[in-house]
Design an enzyme around this catalytic site. Structure first.
Site, PDB file in Angstrom:
ATOM      1  N   MET A  31       0.286   0.770   5.365  1.00 35.06           N
ATOM      2  CA  MET A  31      -0.107   0.134   4.112  1.00 35.06           C
ATOM      3  C   MET A  31      -1.496  -0.481   4.269  1.00 35.06           C
ATOM      4  O   MET A  31      -1.765  -1.190   5.244  1.00 35.06           O
ATOM      5  CB  MET A  31       0.888  -0.960   3.719  1.00 35.06           C
ATOM      6  CG  MET A  31       2.284  -0.454   3.353  1.00 35.06           C
ATOM      7  SD  MET A  31       2.320   0.733   1.998  1.00 35.06           S
ATOM      8  CE  MET A  31       1.768  -0.292   0.630  1.00 35.06           C
TER       9      MET A  31
ATOM     10  N   ASP B  68       6.927   5.021  -6.271  1.00 37.21           N
ATOM     11  CA  ASP B  68       6.950   3.627  -5.808  1.00 37.21           C
ATOM     12  C   ASP B  68       8.139   2.870  -6.390  1.00 37.21           C
ATOM     13  O   ASP B  68       8.087   2.354  -7.507  1.00 37.21           O
ATOM     14  CB  ASP B  68       5.641   2.925  -6.220  1.00 37.21           C
ATOM     15  CG  ASP B  68       4.520   3.245  -5.249  1.00 37.21           C
ATOM     16  OD1 ASP B  68       3.379   3.452  -5.704  1.00 37.21           O
ATOM     17  OD2 ASP B  68       4.785   3.292  -4.035  1.00 37.21           O
TER      18      ASP B  68
ATOM     19  N   ASP C 210      -1.631   4.138   2.217  1.00 34.86           N
ATOM     20  CA  ASP C 210      -1.233   3.780   0.857  1.00 34.86           C
ATOM     21  C   ASP C 210      -1.824   2.438   0.435  1.00 34.86           C
ATOM     22  O   ASP C 210      -1.526   1.414   1.036  1.00 34.86           O
ATOM     23  CB  ASP C 210       0.306   3.688   0.820  1.00 34.86           C
ATOM     24  CG  ASP C 210       0.854   3.492  -0.565  1.00 34.86           C
ATOM     25  OD1 ASP C 210       2.082   3.348  -0.688  1.00 34.86           O
ATOM     26  OD2 ASP C 210       0.062   3.481  -1.522  1.00 34.86           O
TER      27      ASP C 210
ATOM     28  N   MET D  42      10.425  -0.294  -6.483  1.00 30.76           N
ATOM     29  CA  MET D  42      10.314  -1.721  -6.142  1.00 30.76           C
ATOM     30  C   MET D  42      11.498  -2.468  -6.746  1.00 30.76           C
ATOM     31  O   MET D  42      11.854  -2.232  -7.908  1.00 30.76           O
ATOM     32  CB  MET D  42       9.020  -2.293  -6.726  1.00 30.76           C
ATOM     33  CG  MET D  42       7.774  -1.606  -6.229  1.00 30.76           C
ATOM     34  SD  MET D  42       6.301  -2.284  -7.069  1.00 30.76           S
ATOM     35  CE  MET D  42       5.060  -1.209  -6.365  1.00 30.76           C
TER      36      MET D  42
ATOM     37  N   SER E 147       0.341   8.213  -6.771  1.00 33.85           N
ATOM     38  CA  SER E 147       1.385   7.194  -6.755  1.00 33.85           C
ATOM     39  C   SER E 147       1.844   6.951  -8.186  1.00 33.85           C
ATOM     40  O   SER E 147       1.050   6.534  -9.035  1.00 33.85           O
ATOM     41  CB  SER E 147       0.794   5.905  -6.166  1.00 33.85           C
ATOM     42  OG  SER E 147       1.318   4.770  -6.820  1.00 33.85           O
TER      43      SER E 147
ATOM     44  N   HIS F  57       8.909   5.945  -1.804  1.00 35.96           N
ATOM     45  CA  HIS F  57       8.519   4.753  -1.055  1.00 35.96           C
ATOM     46  C   HIS F  57       9.459   3.632  -1.472  1.00 35.96           C
ATOM     47  O   HIS F  57       9.324   3.082  -2.572  1.00 35.96           O
ATOM     48  CB  HIS F  57       7.057   4.427  -1.384  1.00 35.96           C
ATOM     49  CG  HIS F  57       6.521   3.244  -0.651  1.00 35.96           C
ATOM     50  ND1 HIS F  57       5.287   2.707  -0.943  1.00 35.96           N
ATOM     51  CD2 HIS F  57       7.020   2.470   0.349  1.00 35.96           C
ATOM     52  CE1 HIS F  57       5.057   1.683  -0.165  1.00 35.96           C
ATOM     53  NE2 HIS F  57       6.104   1.511   0.630  1.00 35.96           N
TER      54      HIS F  57
ATOM     55  N   PHE G 221       1.909  -3.886  -5.947  1.00 38.45           N
ATOM     56  CA  PHE G 221       1.064  -3.644  -7.120  1.00 38.45           C
ATOM     57  C   PHE G 221       0.019  -2.565  -6.836  1.00 38.45           C
ATOM     58  O   PHE G 221      -0.455  -2.425  -5.711  1.00 38.45           O
ATOM     59  CB  PHE G 221       0.334  -4.946  -7.534  1.00 38.45           C
ATOM     60  CG  PHE G 221       1.281  -6.053  -7.892  1.00 38.45           C
ATOM     61  CD1 PHE G 221       1.725  -6.949  -6.911  1.00 38.45           C
ATOM     62  CD2 PHE G 221       1.787  -6.166  -9.185  1.00 38.45           C
ATOM     63  CE1 PHE G 221       2.635  -7.949  -7.216  1.00 38.45           C
ATOM     64  CE2 PHE G 221       2.702  -7.174  -9.500  1.00 38.45           C
ATOM     65  CZ  PHE G 221       3.122  -8.062  -8.517  1.00 38.45           C
TER      66      PHE G 221
ATOM     67  N   HIS H 295       4.231  10.600  -5.011  1.00 34.00           N
ATOM     68  CA  HIS H 295       4.645   9.397  -4.273  1.00 34.00           C
ATOM     69  C   HIS H 295       5.287   8.457  -5.284  1.00 34.00           C
ATOM     70  O   HIS H 295       4.639   8.006  -6.238  1.00 34.00           O
ATOM     71  CB  HIS H 295       3.390   8.749  -3.645  1.00 34.00           C
ATOM     72  CG  HIS H 295       3.652   7.495  -2.883  1.00 34.00           C
ATOM     73  ND1 HIS H 295       4.031   7.475  -1.563  1.00 34.00           N
ATOM     74  CD2 HIS H 295       3.560   6.192  -3.271  1.00 34.00           C
ATOM     75  CE1 HIS H 295       4.156   6.214  -1.162  1.00 34.00           C
ATOM     76  NE2 HIS H 295       3.882   5.411  -2.178  1.00 34.00           N
TER      77      HIS H 295
ATOM     78  N   MET I  56      10.441   0.189  -1.541  1.00 38.14           N
ATOM     79  CA  MET I  56      10.035  -1.193  -1.308  1.00 38.14           C
ATOM     80  C   MET I  56      11.183  -2.084  -1.797  1.00 38.14           C
ATOM     81  O   MET I  56      11.102  -2.736  -2.856  1.00 38.14           O
ATOM     82  CB  MET I  56       8.736  -1.505  -2.068  1.00 38.14           C
ATOM     83  CG  MET I  56       7.532  -0.775  -1.485  1.00 38.14           C
ATOM     84  SD  MET I  56       6.117  -0.761  -2.584  1.00 38.14           S
ATOM     85  CE  MET I  56       6.496   0.732  -3.525  1.00 38.14           C
TER      86      MET I  56
END
Ligand code: DX5
Ligand code: ZN
Length: 237
Positions: free
Chosen positions: A154, A52, A189, A54, A25, A83, A160, A50, A85
């Site tokens: 998840m 992330d 994850d 956000m 990640s 991913h 975080f 992966h 988010m």
């Protein structure tokens, strides 16, 4: 009912053929030396990344967005498992696809009905992923299961790295495996470590996202290799 799986999009077929796969990640890596970080991960034999993303709204943290996904795309040929988010993910699907996302995973919690966004991801040509948070029951994703290539369960609340693994994810994985067979890739994850990764693959996790258990260690390659070995070991017996 869930449609029989015809064929996985090419971007995910390679990952699927290699499961169980550890996906680093990219959140706690050294963004000042991204080229070297990725080279180290590739040398360690990782099969995908992966990412992330956000937005500081859907989750109480802000990481990175389109410019960095474009940078990752320039730096590696590995599959980019993005991913998202973010709030209102439908507004960004095409731009993340253009930036280089091979698969895009959106949260069922991000819309009243997430299916139109899943349809948009399908039309973009990317692999279609749907994520659910620890408090969200499987019933929430039931209506969409026929539309996805992967489900991201998840095991922490998103936002975080470095959080504690929530075992409720294992129950969901087992239930999804029983229901879907291998028609859908199962990704896990959050909070995955050497001490629990065997349980995760035993419960049905096929893509294992790992952040701090790799980037929080001095030797990424050794950590990634060890985690992969543990995942494959458990999966085999
Ligand atoms: C959390 C992210 C996870 C996280 C994983 O919002 O989706 O991918 O970075 O990090 P660890 O493995 O440290 O929990
Ligand atoms: Zn993630």
């Amino acid at each position: 009912s869930v449609l029989p799986r015809m064929a996985f999009p090419s971007q995910l077929a390679r990952l699927r053929a290699a499961v169980p796969v550890v996906l680093p990640s990219l959140l706690m890596c050294d963004f000042g030396r991204l080229g070297e970080e990725i080279a180290r991960l590739e040398a360690a034999g990782v099969q995908g990344l992966h990412l992330d993303v956000m937005d500081g709204h859907f989750v109480p943290n802000l990481s990175y967005g389109l410019p960095l996904v474009e940078t990752f795309r320039r730096l590696t040929k590995l599959p980019l498992d993005v991913h998202l988010m973010i709030d209102n993910p439908g507004a960004y699907v095409d731009r993340y696809r253009s930036a280089g996302a091979d698969s895009m995973t959106v949260h069922v919690e991000a819309a009243d009905d997430i299916r139109p966004v899943l349809e948009q991801i399908r039309r973009s040509g990317a692999g279609v992923g749907l994520a659910l948070n620890p408090p969200t029951p499987l019933s929430a994703i039931e209506p969409a299961l026929g539309m996805v290539d992967l489900v991201l369960v998840m095991s922490v609340m998103p936002g975080f790295g470095g959080q504690t693994f929530d075992p409720v994810a294992l129950e969901k994985l087992s239930a999804l495996r029983a229901k879907l067979g291998d028609r859908v890739l199962l990704e896990l994850d959050g909070g995955i470590k050497a001490s629990n990764i065997g349980q995760c693959t035993a419960a049905g996790a096929q893509l294992l996202v790992v952040g701090s258990a790799i980037f929080g260690t001095p030797d990424y390659a050794a950590s990634a290799k060890n985690l992969t070995h543990l995942a494959q070991n458990k999966a085999s017996n």
